[in-house]
Each structure stands twice: as structure tokens, then as C-alpha cells.
Design a protein around this motif. Structure first.
Motif, PDB file in Angstrom:
ATOM      1  N   ILE A   1      58.805  18.839 -29.971  1.00  0.00           N
ATOM      2  CA  ILE A   1      59.524  18.753 -28.709  1.00  0.00           C
ATOM      3  C   ILE A   1      58.932  19.708 -27.671  1.00  0.00           C
ATOM      4  O   ILE A   1      58.190  20.635 -27.998  1.00  0.00           O
ATOM      5  N   GLY A   2      59.285  19.472 -26.420  1.00  0.00           N
ATOM      6  CA  GLY A   2      58.817  20.293 -25.310  1.00  0.00           C
ATOM      7  C   GLY A   2      59.030  19.537 -24.016  1.00  0.00           C
ATOM      8  O   GLY A   2      59.340  18.342 -24.019  1.00  0.00           O
ATOM      9  N   GLU A   3      58.883  20.240 -22.892  1.00  0.00           N
ATOM     10  CA  GLU A   3      59.017  19.594 -21.594  1.00  0.00           C
ATOM     11  C   GLU A   3      57.883  18.601 -21.367  1.00  0.00           C
ATOM     12  O   GLU A   3      56.886  18.598 -22.091  1.00  0.00           O
ATOM     13  N   ASN A   4      58.034  17.748 -20.350  1.00  0.00           N
ATOM     14  CA  ASN A   4      56.940  16.853 -19.968  1.00  0.00           C
ATOM     15  C   ASN A   4      55.698  17.677 -19.672  1.00  0.00           C
ATOM     16  O   ASN A   4      55.758  18.669 -18.956  1.00  0.00           O
ATOM     17  N   GLY A   5      54.565  17.254 -20.239  1.00  0.00           N
ATOM     18  CA  GLY A   5      53.326  17.980 -20.015  1.00  0.00           C
ATOM     19  C   GLY A   5      53.133  19.170 -20.942  1.00  0.00           C
ATOM     20  O   GLY A   5      52.200  19.951 -20.760  1.00  0.00           O
TER      21      GLY A   5
ATOM     22  N   ILE B   1      56.259  12.267 -37.634  1.00  0.00           N
ATOM     23  CA  ILE B   1      56.247  13.203 -36.507  1.00  0.00           C
ATOM     24  C   ILE B   1      57.025  12.531 -35.382  1.00  0.00           C
ATOM     25  O   ILE B   1      56.633  11.482 -34.882  1.00  0.00           O
ATOM     26  N   PHE B   2      58.152  13.134 -35.021  1.00  0.00           N
ATOM     27  CA  PHE B   2      59.119  12.496 -34.121  1.00  0.00           C
ATOM     28  C   PHE B   2      59.143  13.235 -32.787  1.00  0.00           C
ATOM     29  O   PHE B   2      59.479  14.412 -32.719  1.00  0.00           O
ATOM     30  N   ILE B   3      58.763  12.532 -31.706  1.00  0.00           N
ATOM     31  CA  ILE B   3      58.789  13.100 -30.354  1.00  0.00           C
ATOM     32  C   ILE B   3      59.941  12.465 -29.588  1.00  0.00           C
ATOM     33  O   ILE B   3      60.040  11.239 -29.497  1.00  0.00           O
ATOM     34  N   SER B   4      60.823  13.303 -29.049  1.00  0.00           N
ATOM     35  CA  SER B   4      61.971  12.789 -28.300  1.00  0.00           C
ATOM     36  C   SER B   4      62.487  13.879 -27.368  1.00  0.00           C
ATOM     37  O   SER B   4      62.404  15.070 -27.671  1.00  0.00           O
ATOM     38  N   HIS B   5      63.039  13.438 -26.222  1.00  0.00           N
ATOM     39  CA  HIS B   5      63.712  14.366 -25.314  1.00  0.00           C
ATOM     40  C   HIS B   5      65.217  14.395 -25.548  1.00  0.00           C
ATOM     41  O   HIS B   5      65.925  15.183 -24.909  1.00  0.00           O
ATOM     42  N   ASP B   6      65.699  13.564 -26.452  1.00  0.00           N
ATOM     43  CA  ASP B   6      67.133  13.514 -26.756  1.00  0.00           C
ATOM     44  C   ASP B   6      67.418  14.532 -27.857  1.00  0.00           C
ATOM     45  O   ASP B   6      67.142  14.294 -29.034  1.00  0.00           O
ATOM     46  N   MET B   7      67.962  15.684 -27.461  1.00  0.00           N
ATOM     47  CA  MET B   7      68.185  16.763 -28.426  1.00  0.00           C
ATOM     48  C   MET B   7      69.187  16.376 -29.509  1.00  0.00           C
ATOM     49  O   MET B   7      69.097  16.840 -30.643  1.00  0.00           O
ATOM     50  N   GLY B   8      70.130  15.500 -29.153  1.00  0.00           N
ATOM     51  CA  GLY B   8      71.098  15.048 -30.143  1.00  0.00           C
ATOM     52  C   GLY B   8      70.433  14.292 -31.273  1.00  0.00           C
ATOM     53  O   GLY B   8      70.690  14.564 -32.455  1.00  0.00           O
ATOM     54  N   GLU B   9      69.557  13.337 -30.938  1.00  0.00           N
ATOM     55  CA  GLU B   9      68.907  12.566 -31.994  1.00  0.00           C
ATOM     56  C   GLU B   9      67.840  13.384 -32.709  1.00  0.00           C
ATOM     57  O   GLU B   9      67.568  13.154 -33.894  1.00  0.00           O
TER      58      GLU B   9
ATOM     59  N   ASP C   1      70.877  24.814 -32.630  1.00  0.00           N
ATOM     60  CA  ASP C   1      71.693  23.843 -31.898  1.00  0.00           C
ATOM     61  C   ASP C   1      70.959  23.414 -30.627  1.00  0.00           C
ATOM     62  O   ASP C   1      69.843  23.877 -30.345  1.00  0.00           O
ATOM     63  N   GLN C   2      71.588  22.534 -29.859  1.00  0.00           N
ATOM     64  CA  GLN C   2      70.934  22.000 -28.668  1.00  0.00           C
ATOM     65  C   GLN C   2      70.597  23.098 -27.662  1.00  0.00           C
ATOM     66  O   GLN C   2      69.521  23.095 -27.074  1.00  0.00           O
ATOM     67  N   ASP C   3      71.521  24.042 -27.466  1.00  0.00           N
ATOM     68  CA  ASP C   3      71.262  25.120 -26.514  1.00  0.00           C
ATOM     69  C   ASP C   3      70.052  25.949 -26.940  1.00  0.00           C
ATOM     70  O   ASP C   3      69.227  26.335 -26.101  1.00  0.00           O
ATOM     71  N   GLY C   4      69.957  26.212 -28.243  1.00  0.00           N
ATOM     72  CA  GLY C   4      68.823  26.976 -28.747  1.00  0.00           C
ATOM     73  C   GLY C   4      67.507  26.260 -28.531  1.00  0.00           C
ATOM     74  O   GLY C   4      66.499  26.879 -28.163  1.00  0.00           O
ATOM     75  N   LEU C   5      67.504  24.940 -28.741  1.00  0.00           N
ATOM     76  CA  LEU C   5      66.286  24.161 -28.531  1.00  0.00           C
ATOM     77  C   LEU C   5      65.889  24.137 -27.059  1.00  0.00           C
ATOM     78  O   LEU C   5      64.705  24.276 -26.712  1.00  0.00           O
ATOM     79  N   LYS C   6      66.866  23.968 -26.188  1.00  0.00           N
ATOM     80  CA  LYS C   6      66.572  23.929 -24.746  1.00  0.00           C
ATOM     81  C   LYS C   6      65.967  25.251 -24.281  1.00  0.00           C
ATOM     82  O   LYS C   6      65.010  25.266 -23.493  1.00  0.00           O
ATOM     83  N   THR C   7      66.498  26.349 -24.791  1.00  0.00           N
ATOM     84  CA  THR C   7      65.979  27.663 -24.407  1.00  0.00           C
ATOM     85  C   THR C   7      64.540  27.830 -24.885  1.00  0.00           C
ATOM     86  O   THR C   7      63.684  28.337 -24.155  1.00  0.00           O
ATOM     87  N   LEU C   8      64.259  27.381 -26.107  1.00  0.00           N
ATOM     88  CA  LEU C   8      62.893  27.469 -26.629  1.00  0.00           C
ATOM     89  C   LEU C   8      61.938  26.590 -25.820  1.00  0.00           C
ATOM     90  O   LEU C   8      60.780  26.954 -25.597  1.00  0.00           O
ATOM     91  N   MET C   9      62.412  25.443 -25.376  1.00  0.00           N
ATOM     92  CA  MET C   9      61.565  24.518 -24.622  1.00  0.00           C
ATOM     93  C   MET C   9      61.179  25.063 -23.257  1.00  0.00           C
ATOM     94  O   MET C   9      60.022  24.978 -22.852  1.00  0.00           O
TER      95      MET C   9
END
Length: 497
Positions: free
Chosen positions: A38-42, A199-207, A233-241
């Protein structure tokens, strides 16, 4: 018992001119796991996996797959080494049948003395489709007979029937309805249960959290961290991203529809054979109107019909002053914008530059004579406003990530200063930060009196952003819901099924 490494990536590196897309990334992927990237666009996710699967050449470093060093020359070569990908955009080719697409590059298995046994190829393809529960898709049909989702389901079969050691799923869920996603998730679990790797790439943190065992984060081409999916959790992933805490307030927080004014555009008794039946609606200035439903309900055809892009359309599409909109030229001339769900084929000129894509709808209103400097400055202004991650506006759109392509789509219509915007799946393949930016942009446009039609398969997007929601079923409107604090997902679902 220690886990076995399936894929060992060491110092993977890739540059596009001055852009360091992947910066010496080293990662291990294990057998019997779904490993999210996972990660932001680019951030480098797709570039990393595109090198693994032969879509682009490796810039530096090595991939070792199940003990064998590989450097695939193309996708077929990658398949033969055990690496396959289901891409984000359309990965099938018009002009070929379903079966020909499934076995493209691997036809040798049906060859005998230089002659292809076409009957055997069609037989095997249909057996595979039936085995995946896709009997409604016929191996002998031209692939263009099927819609975007069915073509994506064909790609799932194409990429998995030969049991690859590593399957890359790159933002594929954004192209699928809920039933399509469930089929994809079943395939992913089957691969994992067979002691192979996804290897799963997605912007949907829930899935991502639901489906993954392990999650690795990339940021600006660099590896940040690998975490256990059960320990974050989702907040932790968003912060890392994004490298900082993010606000949860993506959606509108107002419940006042008083901005809605006169009718901007209307549809009356509009039908498209097999897609829409006697659809009537009114879209008002200063309003966001949502269209939702399940796959095949006809909602994606609404945008095409309103923009004058439907074949065999009957009924009336008129502006508030009575001006008819019967074709695309009339729509553009009267300040209507349309962003299709299928951006590569219907919203962008993939083989052209960012500049040409952004300026195209606005050329007629630019100062004459046009100067290259003026065009470049115009494109740069709106590309920067949408935060397109690029080398420059002379870069080809084909080199961009899916999320950045979507930003270019929105930048072109932002530049055109359109009064009516038809946005089909506007945040498909978009990262969290940019999704919030797009929602803010939509809200600002609404406040400016622009009329926005949003077509989306994301129920929370409709609830969070729209003043009204039309729910479709069987090519008709099944019900209308007003914006409310009490509106729930179940309210929409009950109308869809």
C-alpha cells in the motif's frame, strides 16, 4: 514451523528521467500469504510489481522467485516463470475472442504441426470459465461484447488458471461490483490456501485489513515498514502511508440542501436498449445528485446518456433553458463534463501527453492564436491544482499511475470550468489524501452553483457527499433518498436488491 520465502526482492530500483519511482526496495513475500502493498498514488507500488510481472523492465536489483532469479522480458515470460498480474485498467484486447484473450501468448499448447486446434482452445477456455462460475461468458464471443466488469473477470481467469506462484492483484477491486469482488477474494484465498502468494494492491484500507495477512508500506518510492495485519488499524495504516496523522472528515458535514437552485439539466423518458428504461431525472444547480446500484443495474449508462455518448438513445436530455443535448459536441459546447469509469478508453488519450489531455476540452475558448507557452502554462496550472505526480506536463499519460491518471481526468474538466459535471466512479483507484481533496473540490463546486452528478458503487461515498441519491435496479430508478444524518447503507441496499 518457519515460513518459506516465495519472492525475495533485493534493491529493486527504477527511474523515469529524474523521477525515482522505486528507490532500492528490498522485501520478502512468503508462501501461503496475502501480502498487501500500500501507499499513496505514485508511491511505487505498481512500478515495483510491473517489474516483477514483465510490464516494464527492471531498473536495478534482483527478484528471486521460489529460488530462481528472474528478469521477465514481458508478461508472457513472467507467466512462464510463475508471476502473473491482474492489472487495474482493462487488460483484454478488442478484436479477439474471450478464449484468444485468455491464452494470448500461450497458444503453443494448442498447436500441432504448425496448425492451431481452435476447437480445443475454445473447449478448454469454456471449461475454465464454467469452473470459475462464469458460465454466462462464452469463450467464442468477441471480448468487446462484454462490459468492463465481465472483461475484468475474464482477466482473473486468464491470470490464474495456470496456478502462478505469485499473483499480483493491482487495484482490481475498483473495477468490480460487490459480487465481482467476492469472486476475486475467493480466488485470492484459494491461491493462499494452495501455499502460493498474493501481492494485493488496494487503496481501500477496509478490504486491505480484511483480506491481508501482511502489509508493506511504500512512500515516495521507498520502503517504510512491514506490519502484521492483525496488529494495525486503518488509522495506523493511513499515518504510515502519508507520514502524518490524517483527519477523518472526508465527507460533507452539512445537511442543508438550500443551495440547490434551478434545474441545470434534465432527462425525460430516456431509454438505451438493454441499459436504461424510461429514466427521468432533474439535476439542479448547486446540487450533488448521486446514482447508485448493483452491477448491471444501468447506472453507468446514465452518465453516457446525459453526455450524449450513448448509442441508440431515445427520450430527451435538455438543459434548464430547453436546449437539447443530443451528442458529445453539444455537451462540451454547453459546459458539460464527463469523467468515465473506464478512464483509459473513454476519458483519456493514453498515448498523448498530460498537457494535451488537460487542454483538449478548453482549446476552443483559449486566446487565439494559441501559443505553446500558453498551453503549457494552462496545463501546469491545473495539473498542479490536482497534485498530479509527474516529471512535467510533457510526460505521457501512459507513464502515470492509475490514481494520477484520474487526477489528469479531473484536471482537464477543472480547466474547462464546466458548469455541469458527470463523474462516474470519481475516486476509483485514488489514495486517501487525494480522495479527501476531490471531495473538498466537489463541495466547493457545489457552493459555486455547479451541478454535479456522481455515479458510484461506493455506498458511503454517496451517503457522505450527495444531496439526493437515486438508487437503480433492473435499468430503472427503484427509489430516491434525501440527504440525512440518519441515512444508512442498509437504506440503499434495501432498494438495490
Amino acid at each position: 514451523m518457519a515460513k518459506e520465502i516465495m519472492l525475495h526482492a533485493v534493491g529493486i530500483d527504477k527511474r523515469f528521467g529524474p523521477t525515482h519511482a522505486v528507490d532500492h526496495v528490498s522485501l520478502d513475500f512468503y508462501k501461503g500469504e496475502i501480502h498487501a502493498l500500500i501507499g499513496e498514488n505514485g508511491s511505487g507500488k505498481s512500478t515495483f510489481t510491473n517489474m516483477l510481472t514483465g510490464i516494464i523492465t527492471i531498473g536495478g536489483g534482483t527478484f528471486e522467485l521460489d529460488g530462481e532469479k528472474i528478469a521477465p522480458k514481458n508478461q508472457v515470460d513472467a507467466n512462464h516463470h510463475g508471476a502473473a498480474v491482474i492489472v487495474q485498467e482493462q487488460g483484454t484486447l478488442d478484436g479477439l475472442t474471450v478464449a484468444e484473450n485468455m491464452f494470448l501468448g500461450d497458444e503453443d499448447q494448442f498447436m500441432s504441426k504448425g496448425i492451431k486446434n481452435t476447437a480445443a482452445m475454445y473447449k478448454k477456455a469454456q471449461e475454465l470459465l464454467d469452473g470459475y462460475g462464469l458460465a454466462h461468458i462464452k469463450a467464442t464471443d468477441p471480448i468487446e461484447h462484454y462490459n468492463f466488469e465481465d472483461r475484468k473477470l475474464v482477466e482473473i481467469v486468464k491470470s490464474t488458471w495456470f496456478k502462478p506462484k505469485v499473483l499480483v492483484v493491482d487495484e482490481t477491486t475498483t473495477a468490480l461490483s460487490q459480487s465481482g469482488r467476492e469472486e476475486l477474494f475467493r480466488v485470492m484465498r484459494d491461491v493462499r490456501d494452495d501455499n502460493r502468494t498474493v501481492i494485493f494492491i488496494s487503496h481501500d484500507m477496509g478490504e486491505v485489513l480484511e483480506m491481508s495477512d501482511t502489509i508493506s508500506i511504500l512512500r515516495d518510492g521507498e520502503f517504510i515498514k512491514t506490519v502484521d495485519a492483525k496488529e494495525v488499524d486503518q488509522d495506523g495504516l493511513k499515518t504510515l502511508m502519508v507520514g502524518r496523522k490524517m483527519s477523518e472528515h472526508y465527507y460533507r458535514e452539512d445537511y442543508d440542501q438550500s443551495l440547490a437552485g434551478d434545474v441545470a439539466i434534465s432527462m425525460k423518458d430516456v431509454s438505451v436498449p438493454g441499459q436504461l428504461e424510461n429514466l427521468s431525472l432533474e439535476l439542479h444547480k448547486g446540487e450533488i445528485l448521486g446514482i447508485g446500484g448493483l452491477s448491471e443495474c444501468g447506472m453507468h449508462e446514465v452518465g453516457k446518456a446525459l453526455f450524449g455518448a450513448s448509442y441508440n438513445r431515445t427520450g430527451e436530455v435538455k438543459l434548464g433553458d430547453g436546449t437539447p443535448i443530443d451528442d458529445i459536441n453539444a455537451a462540451i459546447d454547453h459546459s458539460i463534463a464527463y469523467a468515465s469509469k473506464d478512464r483509459d478508453n473513454e476519458s483519456l488519450l493514453i498515448a498523448d501527453t498530460i498537457q494535451d489531455n488537460i487542454t483538449l476540452p478548453s482549446l476552443r475558448k483559449m486566446k487565439k492564436p494559441l501559443s505553446p507557452k500558453h498551453e503549457r502554462e494552462f496545463a501546469e496550472k491545473y495539473a498542479k491544482q490536482m497534485s498530479v505526480k509527474m516529471v512535467g506536463v510533457s510526460q505521457f499519460v501512459s507513464a502515470l499511475s492509475g490514481g494520477n491518471k484520474q487526477k489528469v481526468v479531473l484536471a482537464r474538466w477543472l480547466g474547462a470550468e464546466s458548469d455541469i459535471l458527470v463523474l462516474d466512479s470519481p475516486t476509483r483507484g485514488i489514495d486517501i489524501k487525494v480522495k479527501a481533496d476531490i471531495y473538498n473540490l466537489m463541495d466547493e463546486m457545489r457552493k459555486q452553483g455547479k451541478a454535479i452528478l456522481v455515479i458510484s458503487e461506493e455506498i458511503m461515498e454517496l451517503i457522505g457527499m450527495c444531496d439526493r441519491i437515486l438508487v437503480m435496479k433492473d435499468h430503472k430508478v427503484a427509489g430516491e433518498l434525501e440527504r440525512s444524518r440518519d441515512l444508512t447503507e442498509n437504506d440503499l441496499i434495501s432498494l438495490m436488491v
